[in-house]
Design a protein around this motif. Structure first.
Motif, PDB file in Angstrom:
ATOM      1  N   LEU A 101       0.824  -1.203   0.000  1.00 57.12           N
ATOM      2  CA  LEU A 101       0.000   0.000   0.000  1.00 57.12           C
ATOM      3  C   LEU A 101       0.862   1.259   0.000  1.00 57.12           C
ATOM      4  O   LEU A 101       0.556   2.234  -0.680  1.00 57.12           O
ATOM      5  CB  LEU A 101      -0.921  -0.002   1.224  1.00 57.12           C
ATOM      6  CG  LEU A 101      -2.042  -1.039   1.166  1.00 57.12           C
ATOM      7  CD1 LEU A 101      -2.827  -1.028   2.464  1.00 57.12           C
ATOM      8  CD2 LEU A 101      -2.967  -0.786  -0.012  1.00 57.12           C
ATOM      9  N   GLY A 158       0.801   3.929  -2.825  1.00 59.48           N
ATOM     10  CA  GLY A 158       0.476   5.312  -2.504  1.00 59.48           C
ATOM     11  C   GLY A 158       1.575   6.255  -2.952  1.00 59.48           C
ATOM     12  O   GLY A 158       1.320   7.370  -3.396  1.00 59.48           O
ATOM     13  N   LYS A 159       2.814   5.790  -2.849  1.00 65.03           N
ATOM     14  CA  LYS A 159       3.942   6.609  -3.270  1.00 65.03           C
ATOM     15  C   LYS A 159       3.855   6.875  -4.764  1.00 65.03           C
ATOM     16  O   LYS A 159       4.076   7.977  -5.231  1.00 65.03           O
ATOM     17  CB  LYS A 159       5.243   5.873  -2.927  1.00 65.03           C
ATOM     18  CG  LYS A 159       6.467   6.729  -3.101  1.00 65.03           C
ATOM     19  CD  LYS A 159       7.731   5.926  -2.835  1.00 65.03           C
ATOM     20  CE  LYS A 159       7.987   4.961  -3.963  1.00 65.03           C
ATOM     21  NZ  LYS A 159       9.235   4.182  -3.754  1.00 65.03           N
ATOM     22  N   ILE A 171       1.200   6.858  -6.625  1.00 61.23           N
ATOM     23  CA  ILE A 171       0.089   7.754  -6.938  1.00 61.23           C
ATOM     24  C   ILE A 171       0.448   9.190  -6.582  1.00 61.23           C
ATOM     25  O   ILE A 171       0.205  10.106  -7.352  1.00 61.23           O
ATOM     26  CB  ILE A 171      -1.170   7.292  -6.168  1.00 61.23           C
ATOM     27  CG1 ILE A 171      -1.634   5.944  -6.732  1.00 61.23           C
ATOM     28  CG2 ILE A 171      -2.272   8.334  -6.277  1.00 61.23           C
ATOM     29  CD1 ILE A 171      -2.724   5.283  -5.907  1.00 61.23           C
ATOM     30  N   SER A 172       1.033   9.373  -5.392  1.00 63.93           N
ATOM     31  CA  SER A 172       1.349  10.730  -4.963  1.00 63.93           C
ATOM     32  C   SER A 172       2.411  11.344  -5.874  1.00 63.93           C
ATOM     33  O   SER A 172       2.364  12.530  -6.180  1.00 63.93           O
ATOM     34  CB  SER A 172       1.828  10.723  -3.515  1.00 63.93           C
ATOM     35  OG  SER A 172       3.019   9.974  -3.390  1.00 63.93           O
TER      36      SER A 172
END
Ligand SMILES: [Zn+2]
Length: 60
Positions: free
Chosen positions: A27, A31-32, A34-35
């Motif tokens: 996750l 998330g990295k 996506i960010s």
């Protein structure tokens, strides 16, 4: 095989979170990604400041 996030060795070939060592690393890495994707600034070109005279006919 090593977790691409934390580098921890993954010995269990049946690891459900492969290639990550855990759900958490999966996750976090996701998330990295996506960010970082959102962080990319939109390229500001001077051409965008001008109104395009050839307006798209389908545009209201
Ligand atoms: Zn990990």
């Amino acid at each position: 095989m090593k977790c691409p996030h934390c580098g921890k060795e993954i010995e269990d070939s049946k690891q459900p979170y492969r290639p990550f060592c855990s759900d958490r690393c999966k996750l976090i890495d996701l998330g990295k990604w996506i960010s970082e994707d959102y962080r990319v600034p939109a390229p500001e070109t001077e051409n965008n400041d001008q109104r395009n005279p050839m307006k798209d006919p389908g545009e209201e």
